[in-house]
Design an enzyme around this catalytic site. Sequence first.
Site, short mmCIF file in Angstrom:
data_model
loop_
_atom_site.label_atom_id
_atom_site.label_comp_id
_atom_site.label_asym_id
_atom_site.label_seq_id
_atom_site.Cartn_x
_atom_site.Cartn_y
_atom_site.Cartn_z
N GLY A 161 -2.05 -0.48 -0.21
CA GLY A 161 -1.79 -0.97 1.13
C GLY A 161 -0.33 -1.33 1.30
CB CYS A 162 1.78 -1.79 4.29
SG CYS A 162 0.78 -2.91 5.30
CG PHE A 163 0.79 -7.04 3.62
CD1 PHE A 163 2.01 -7.49 4.09
CD2 PHE A 163 -0.27 -6.99 4.50
CE1 PHE A 163 2.17 -7.89 5.41
CE2 PHE A 163 -0.13 -7.39 5.82
CZ PHE A 163 1.10 -7.84 6.28
CB ALA A 201 3.48 -0.84 -0.99
CB ALA A 202 6.22 -5.16 0.16
#
Length: 325
Positions: free
Chosen positions: A130-132, A134-135
């Site tokens: 997911g995007c969160f 990934a960061a």
Amino acid sequence: MSMRVGIVGISGFGGGEALRLIAGHPSFELVYAAGESTAGSRLVERFPGVPAKLAGLVIEKWDPAKLPQLDVLFASLPTGASAEALARVSKDVKIVDIGGDHRHVEGWVYGLADVWPEKVEGQSRVANPGCFPAATLNALAPLLAGKLIEPGNIVVDAKTGISGAGRGGGDNKFGYAESNENLVPYGLLKHVHMPELATTIALLSGGAADGLVFTPHLVPMTRGVLVTIYCRGTATTAQCLDAARRFYDGRAFVRVTDTPPQTKWATGSNLSFVSYAADPERNLVIALGVVDNLGKGAAGQAVQNANLICGLPETAGLDGAPLWP
């Protein structure tokens, strides 16, 4: 060598970003596009700026039983919408699931491409982070692997642009009037990315992620994710930065910076920026991570994973510089 690829969920933001990247990919040929509300229309009607070679491609109604011959399928569907359908796709077709149904699910590899590319190479079923995560995980991985922080009691304060809600906009709650000049916390204590984060932190550290706190906030911008992560550890700032530079040595998409990263640095790219600040006397390490939620947080990392499973250069189709301003 040209590989035949398809995108299901092409009408959404993630699918549209996958289209943009694949349109310029040196080895991928888009031959299949599927959606629900846009089925029957040509790509150019949905994306007026699409390259001429793809303009006439007709968006099909998604049906896994009617796929043409494909080498790779990108699935960009809402969480809960892909598991049953993708189970009916031929094993001969490699799949990168950009949605959330297969993260840390048996039979699927978790595609944290910058951290463990060797686990992704040659696989046929990859679940995109997911995007969160990934960061967050790109920032934490060097510290967890190097035992510079404790895996428990990590606090993640995350900010995301509105496109993270998808083109449907969370039942249209995120229109301009509702989102402009507004800052909105959501998903407190129960966000869908919590299990994914906790499982991966445990895998990276060898310890339990007990006490993990994750609070996302919606900010009035289109793209970008910035996470500020509070950890326990006695490492110095220099030690954290050095650990990250060694961990990501030779990796094409992770940039370790001395100064705190900004979301605009990553806009329109597959880049991931990480940085650190530490106070050993307070047993405090702050890790920061930035990605474009549609790039590294979705379609960019999906193409990176597809390159890995297809034996292509990892950077193929992903060399473009970020948008600025």
